[in-house]
Design a protein around this motif. Structure first.
Motif, PDB file in Angstrom:
ATOM      1  N   THR A 189       0.840  -1.195   0.000  1.00 30.82           N
ATOM      2  CA  THR A 189       0.000   0.000   0.000  1.00 30.82           C
ATOM      3  C   THR A 189       0.876   1.247   0.000  1.00 30.82           C
ATOM      4  N   GLY A 211       2.468   1.986  -3.256  1.00 26.51           N
ATOM      5  CA  GLY A 211       1.487   2.515  -4.194  1.00 26.51           C
ATOM      6  C   GLY A 211       1.206   3.991  -3.940  1.00 26.51           C
ATOM      7  N   VAL A 212       1.260   4.372  -2.673  1.00 26.96           N
ATOM      8  CA  VAL A 212       0.981   5.760  -2.309  1.00 26.96           C
ATOM      9  C   VAL A 212       2.157   6.680  -2.610  1.00 26.96           C
ATOM     10  N   PHE A 239       3.763   5.257  -6.790  1.00 30.27           N
ATOM     11  CA  PHE A 239       2.729   5.343  -7.827  1.00 30.27           C
ATOM     12  C   PHE A 239       3.340   5.189  -9.223  1.00 30.27           C
ATOM     13  N   GLN A 277      -4.857   7.168  -8.856  1.00 29.74           N
ATOM     14  CA  GLN A 277      -3.993   6.657  -7.805  1.00 29.74           C
ATOM     15  C   GLN A 277      -4.778   5.793  -6.822  1.00 29.74           C
ATOM     16  N   TRP A 314      -5.122   2.375  -8.186  1.00 31.90           N
ATOM     17  CA  TRP A 314      -3.841   1.675  -8.132  1.00 31.90           C
ATOM     18  C   TRP A 314      -3.537   1.205  -6.709  1.00 31.90           C
ATOM     19  N   VAL A 315      -3.640   2.112  -5.723  1.00 33.71           N
ATOM     20  CA  VAL A 315      -3.359   1.767  -4.337  1.00 33.71           C
ATOM     21  C   VAL A 315      -4.322   0.675  -3.849  1.00 33.71           C
ATOM     22  N   SER A 316      -5.586   0.771  -4.258  1.00 34.75           N
ATOM     23  CA  SER A 316      -6.552  -0.270  -3.881  1.00 34.75           C
ATOM     24  C   SER A 316      -6.122  -1.616  -4.411  1.00 34.75           C
ATOM     25  N   CYS A 346      -3.055  -2.615  -5.256  1.00 36.08           N
ATOM     26  CA  CYS A 346      -1.859  -3.086  -4.537  1.00 36.08           C
ATOM     27  C   CYS A 346      -2.253  -3.679  -3.183  1.00 36.08           C
ATOM     28  N   THR A 347      -3.134  -2.975  -2.479  1.00 34.12           N
ATOM     29  CA  THR A 347      -3.551  -3.405  -1.152  1.00 34.12           C
ATOM     30  C   THR A 347      -4.318  -4.721  -1.217  1.00 34.12           C
TER      31      THR A 347
END
Lengths: 230, 117
Positions: free
Chosen positions: A47, A50-51, A54, A138, A141-143, A145-146
């Motif tokens: 996460t 990703g943050v 990115f 973003q 994307w972060v979602s 990855c998590t």
């Protein structure tokens, strides 16, 4: 029209625009999350990456670099050059992004292939619209990855062989680059640089040397073609 | 674990700086370097060279002298490219190639080729 009346429809427009990106970023992010889990770090680092980073391809590459214990300078150079195509995206968005303020820097931070592809094909838009699109992209994307990192924790998933996703991603990106530049000498130069590097130095320094050699070769070729211009 | 968490944090910080540097370059150095034709031509071709290096680098552990002699990598790579030539869909191509590779690895089909020590 008042500012508040504009905001809901700008956001709705941004969501509509970023939906196709969601369909790409969530699965690709999940694949990254799953791949990242093979490193056996806690899931929230996927996460975090990703943050604060990115960048899809760079994140995939980092899994290979981390598992090899690569040095920081190697990570820096590899990431810099892998993302070098992003330098050209800014040229288009230069005149469209706000000239000052914190949003300007967030928008610059969030320039990815898909965000660029989406925003550069439209005429000048409001800063808030750019902000929402970048932020939503973003978020997808972060979602991803998590979710991927969490899924890998929860499901006993035989991920043997999954690291090939990295090779596949690079092959796909290479294909797209070759379609764009139509120059077979460039991959040949890259192959040559890699073979020389493999021959000259041990594995942990190969990447840095190969990239250095390729940069020298390409830059040297430019100089050879137009020495007065440089 | 691949290393300490401190190492991971350092790597992420370095990646942030490198990534941000590439994205911010035109906004910071504007015309001079960004409009230099030699630099533009060089920059347009650099990604393909880097990506070629990365393809080879990411395959570097493959032992070609032992079954399956790098065949899974070759087949999976070929499938990735063929599927991509067909649909130009990155996700589909990656899933197809990776899926095949995982299948070959986990099933061990090609591991029984002649030549095993």
């Amino acid at each position: 029209m008042t500012e508040t009346a504009q905001h809901p429809s700008l956001f709705r427009e941004a969501i509509t625009a970023s939906l196709p990106v969601m369909f790409g970023y969530v699965p690709l992010g999940m694949a990254f999350g799953i791949l990242f889990s093979t490193l056996e770090y806690p899931w929230y680092y996927a996460t975090l990456m990703g943050v604060i980073v990115f960048a899809g391809a760079a994140q995939y590459l980092s899994v290979g670099l981390l598992s090899a214990g690569a040095g920081l300078s190697e990570v820096f150079v590899a990431t810099l050059l892998l993302n070098s195509r992003h330098m050209f995206y800014g040229l288009t968005m230069l005149t469209r992004y706000p000239r000052r303020g914190w949003l300007r820097w967030y928008l610059i931070f969030g320039i990815t292939d898909e965000t660029y592809a989406l925003l550069s094909t439209q005429p000048q838009r409001e800063p808030a619209y750019y902000g929402w699109v970048t932020g939503l992209n973003q978020f997808w994307w972060v979602s991803g990855c998590t979710l991927g990192a969490l899924l890998a924790q929860v499901i006993a998933f035989d991920s043997r062989g999954m690291e090939f996703a990295l090779v596949a991603l690079f092959l796909v990106l290479l294909y797209e680059q070759l379609v764009s530049i139509r120059d077979p000498w460039v991959p040949l130069a890259g192959t040559g640089a890699m073979l020389v590097a493999l021959w000259l130095v041990p594995q942990q320094h190969v990447l840095l040397l190969a990239i250095f050699l390729a940069v020298m070769a390409l830059w040297g070729e430019q100089w050879w073609r137009a020495p007065k211009a440089i | 674990m691949a290393g300490t968490e401190g190492y991971l944090m350092a790597v992420m910080a370095v990646m942030l700086v490198a990534t941000f540097a590439t994205r911010a370059l035109p906004f910071l150095f504007l015309r001079r370097l960004a409009e230099h034709p030699g630099f533009l031509a060089f920059g347009r071709r650099l990604p393909a060279a880097i990506l070629t290096i990365l393809v080879i680098y990411s395959l570097a552990g493959t032992d070609l002298q032992v079954p399956p002699y790098g065949l899974p990598e070759l087949l999976a790579g070929a499938v990735t490219l063929v599927v991509h030539a067909w649909r130009r869909n990155a996700l589909l191509s990656i899933v197809a190639g990776t899926g095949l590779f995982m299948l070959l690895q986990q099933s061990g089909w090609l591991a029984h080729l002649p030549g095993a020590a």
